[in-house]
Design a protein around this motif. Structure first.
Motif, PDB file in Angstrom:
ATOM      1  N   SER A  63      -8.940   1.350   5.169  1.00 36.76           N
ATOM      2  CA  SER A  63      -7.593   1.894   5.188  1.00 36.76           C
ATOM      3  C   SER A  63      -7.515   3.178   4.374  1.00 36.76           C
ATOM      4  N   PRO A  64      -6.781   4.180   4.877  1.00 40.72           N
ATOM      5  CA  PRO A  64      -6.570   5.406   4.089  1.00 40.72           C
ATOM      6  C   PRO A  64      -5.530   5.207   2.991  1.00 40.72           C
ATOM      7  N   TYR A  65      -4.866   4.054   2.972  1.00 37.52           N
ATOM      8  CA  TYR A  65      -3.832   3.778   1.981  1.00 37.52           C
ATOM      9  C   TYR A  65      -4.424   3.004   0.811  1.00 37.52           C
ATOM     10  N   LYS A  66      -3.786   3.165  -0.342  1.00 41.95           N
ATOM     11  CA  LYS A  66      -4.266   2.518  -1.556  1.00 41.95           C
ATOM     12  C   LYS A  66      -3.210   1.553  -2.094  1.00 41.95           C
ATOM     13  N   PRO A  67      -3.644   0.525  -2.829  1.00 46.23           N
ATOM     14  CA  PRO A  67      -2.668  -0.405  -3.412  1.00 46.23           C
ATOM     15  C   PRO A  67      -1.665   0.343  -4.292  1.00 46.23           C
ATOM     16  N   CYS A  68      -0.395   0.017  -4.144  1.00 49.69           N
ATOM     17  CA  CYS A  68       0.628   0.606  -4.998  1.00 49.69           C
ATOM     18  C   CYS A  68       0.382   0.156  -6.440  1.00 49.69           C
ATOM     19  N   THR A  69       0.632   1.031  -7.376  1.00 52.22           N
ATOM     20  CA  THR A  69       0.375   0.705  -8.778  1.00 52.22           C
ATOM     21  C   THR A  69       1.679   0.526  -9.553  1.00 52.22           C
TER      22      THR A  69
ATOM     23  N   GLY B 294       3.582  14.503  -5.508  1.00 52.46           N
ATOM     24  CA  GLY B 294       2.970  13.522  -6.389  1.00 52.46           C
ATOM     25  C   GLY B 294       3.702  12.206  -6.481  1.00 52.46           C
ATOM     26  N   ARG B 295       4.659  11.971  -5.592  1.00 55.98           N
ATOM     27  CA  ARG B 295       5.410  10.723  -5.619  1.00 55.98           C
ATOM     28  C   ARG B 295       4.644   9.611  -4.910  1.00 55.98           C
ATOM     29  N   GLN B 296       4.706   8.411  -5.477  1.00 57.00           N
ATOM     30  CA  GLN B 296       4.086   7.229  -4.876  1.00 57.00           C
ATOM     31  C   GLN B 296       5.055   6.633  -3.858  1.00 57.00           C
ATOM     32  N   ILE B 297       4.600   6.514  -2.610  1.00 64.25           N
ATOM     33  CA  ILE B 297       5.493   6.150  -1.510  1.00 64.25           C
ATOM     34  C   ILE B 297       4.969   4.911  -0.790  1.00 64.25           C
TER      35      ILE B 297
ATOM     36  N   GLN C 288       0.831  -1.190   0.000  1.00 63.11           N
ATOM     37  CA  GLN C 288       0.000   0.000   0.000  1.00 63.11           C
ATOM     38  C   GLN C 288       0.872   1.249   0.000  1.00 63.11           C
ATOM     39  N   CYS C 289       0.406   2.250  -0.704  1.00 58.03           N
ATOM     40  CA  CYS C 289       1.174   3.480  -0.896  1.00 58.03           C
ATOM     41  C   CYS C 289       0.339   4.714  -0.566  1.00 58.03           C
ATOM     42  N   VAL C 290       1.033   5.829  -0.417  1.00 58.84           N
ATOM     43  CA  VAL C 290       0.415   7.143  -0.313  1.00 58.84           C
ATOM     44  C   VAL C 290       1.114   8.044  -1.324  1.00 58.84           C
ATOM     45  N   THR C 291       0.513   9.182  -1.603  1.00 51.64           N
ATOM     46  CA  THR C 291       1.103  10.158  -2.513  1.00 51.64           C
ATOM     47  C   THR C 291       1.465  11.411  -1.732  1.00 51.64           C
ATOM     48  N   ASP C 292       2.702  11.880  -1.880  1.00 53.05           N
ATOM     49  CA  ASP C 292       3.115  13.073  -1.149  1.00 53.05           C
ATOM     50  C   ASP C 292       2.759  14.334  -1.942  1.00 53.05           C
ATOM     51  N   VAL C 293       3.136  15.489  -1.397  1.00 55.81           N
ATOM     52  CA  VAL C 293       2.771  16.765  -2.010  1.00 55.81           C
ATOM     53  C   VAL C 293       3.405  16.949  -3.385  1.00 55.81           C
TER      54      VAL C 293
ATOM     55  N   GLU D 216       2.026   1.520 -12.577  1.00 55.96           N
ATOM     56  CA  GLU D 216       2.162   2.605 -13.548  1.00 55.96           C
ATOM     57  C   GLU D 216       3.197   3.643 -13.134  1.00 55.96           C
ATOM     58  N   GLU D 217       3.401   3.806 -11.833  1.00 54.22           N
ATOM     59  CA  GLU D 217       4.368   4.770 -11.327  1.00 54.22           C
ATOM     60  C   GLU D 217       5.429   4.056 -10.493  1.00 54.22           C
ATOM     61  N   ARG D 218       6.629   4.568 -10.546  1.00 53.10           N
ATOM     62  CA  ARG D 218       7.686   4.000  -9.701  1.00 53.10           C
ATOM     63  C   ARG D 218       7.406   4.347  -8.247  1.00 53.10           C
ATOM     64  N   ILE D 219       7.952   3.533  -7.342  1.00 52.79           N
ATOM     65  CA  ILE D 219       7.628   3.633  -5.921  1.00 52.79           C
ATOM     66  C   ILE D 219       8.847   4.088  -5.132  1.00 52.79           C
ATOM     67  N   PHE D 220       8.648   5.085  -4.306  1.00 54.27           N
ATOM     68  CA  PHE D 220       9.705   5.555  -3.416  1.00 54.27           C
ATOM     69  C   PHE D 220       9.585   4.847  -2.065  1.00 54.27           C
ATOM     70  N   TYR D 221      10.741   4.595  -1.483  1.00 52.97           N
ATOM     71  CA  TYR D 221      10.847   3.954  -0.165  1.00 52.97           C
ATOM     72  C   TYR D 221      11.680   4.915   0.671  1.00 52.97           C
ATOM     73  N   PHE D 222      10.995   5.881   1.289  1.00 52.32           N
ATOM     74  CA  PHE D 222      11.674   6.980   1.955  1.00 52.32           C
ATOM     75  C   PHE D 222      12.389   6.549   3.233  1.00 52.32           C
ATOM     76  N   PRO D 223      13.532   7.141   3.537  1.00 48.51           N
ATOM     77  CA  PRO D 223      14.174   6.927   4.840  1.00 48.51           C
ATOM     78  C   PRO D 223      13.423   7.715   5.905  1.00 48.51           C
ATOM     79  N   ALA D 224      13.556   7.290   7.148  1.00 44.04           N
ATOM     80  CA  ALA D 224      12.956   8.034   8.247  1.00 44.04           C
ATOM     81  C   ALA D 224      13.743   9.326   8.465  1.00 44.04           C
ATOM     82  N   ASN D 225      13.024  10.377   8.779  1.00 38.24           N
ATOM     83  CA  ASN D 225      13.640  11.684   9.002  1.00 38.24           C
ATOM     84  C   ASN D 225      13.118  12.236  10.316  1.00 38.24           C
TER      85      ASN D 225
END
Length: 249
Positions: free
Chosen positions: A223-229, A195-198, A188-193, A231-240
């Motif tokens: 769930s507020p999250y949606k299945p990752c697609t 537009g990246r799929q995370i 499952q992914c979210v989209t940031d400001v 069609e777009e590449r997926i980012f796996y962000f580090p914790a900040n």
């Protein structure tokens, strides 16, 4: 005063009330008590959770933010099966050190309050099978499942690492996860400001014996999250720690 035996019968009756008469006949035949067949084990990536949360709630980044954490263990299509079955700190006294590390809250409430909510909403429904029929067994099972279906180890072995710069194709994640999670799982992914799929969460569907591959016909998904697609590449962000809501500006 209502004793535990009376309470147990009350909750058992409540669970039975969720099952239709036809299903109750099947239940008698197969000695089944539960109104569910599958359960979902959910692991969360803390580095992305705060992105999804937005500014509405205060995000709390735990010390183990560089590891996947437990979000929950959820019987399918049923919730809050026994409001009188409370969770107490004494139920988890031997598990507290592990739970604090592997099942922390990510918002500004105590860890125990988070566990209490998960138990009330999902654990009371899981309690209709012997291996999960008390709070200690339920939370111990979730810890066991995190070890059995270890996302951290799978990603590290495949050199899939958090990054603000690099991103991945969906098939890369699926190739890494399929050997350990089987076929019934969802990224499952979210989209940031920007537009990246995370990638934020991974759900795996399990049978009541904790094996993978249970096929659930879920009637809803809250769930507020949606299945990752794909069609777009997926980012796996580090914790900040300093900017958890926008770790990769």
């Amino acid at each position: 005063m209502v004793n535990l035996v009376t309470l147990g019968f009350f909750c058992t009756g409540f669970l039975r009330s969720l099952v239709s008469p036809e299903e109750q006949q099947v239940e008698v035949k197969h000695s089944r008590l539960c109104p569910w067949e599958c359960m979902t084990f959910v692991q969360m990536w803390p580095g992305s959770f705060c992105v999804a949360l937005g500014r509405k709630f205060e995000c709390v980044m735990p010390k183990n933010a560089n590891n996947w954490t437990i979000h929950g263990l959820w019987p399918s299509d049923v919730m809050e099966c026994c409001t009188y079955w409370r969770l107490f700190p004494s139920d988890l006294v031997d598990l507290m050190p592990e739970l604090n590390v592997h099942w922390p809250t990510l918002i500004n409430i105590s860890n125990f309050r988070f566990w209490e909510k998960e138990w009330q909403k999902h654990g009371t429904c899981a309690g209709c099978i012997e291996t999960l029929n008390c709070p200690n067994k339920y939370f111990r099972a979730a810890l066991f499942l995190r070890t059995k279906y270890n996302i951290d180890r799978a990603f590290q072995t495949a050199a899939v690492v958090p990054s603000c710069r690099w991103n991945y194709q969906l098939k890369t994640f699926m190739g890494v996860l399929q050997p350990i999670l089987g076929d019934q799982y969802e990224l499952q992914c979210v989209t940031d400001v920007q537009g990246r799929q995370i990638l934020v969460q991974i759900k795996v569907s399990l049978h009541s014996d904790f094996s993978t591959g249970c096929i659930e016909a879920s009637s809803y998904d809250i769930s507020p999250y949606k299945p990752c697609t794909a069609e777009e590449r997926i980012f796996y962000f580090p914790a900040n720690q300093e900017n958890p809501h926008n770790p990769c500006p």
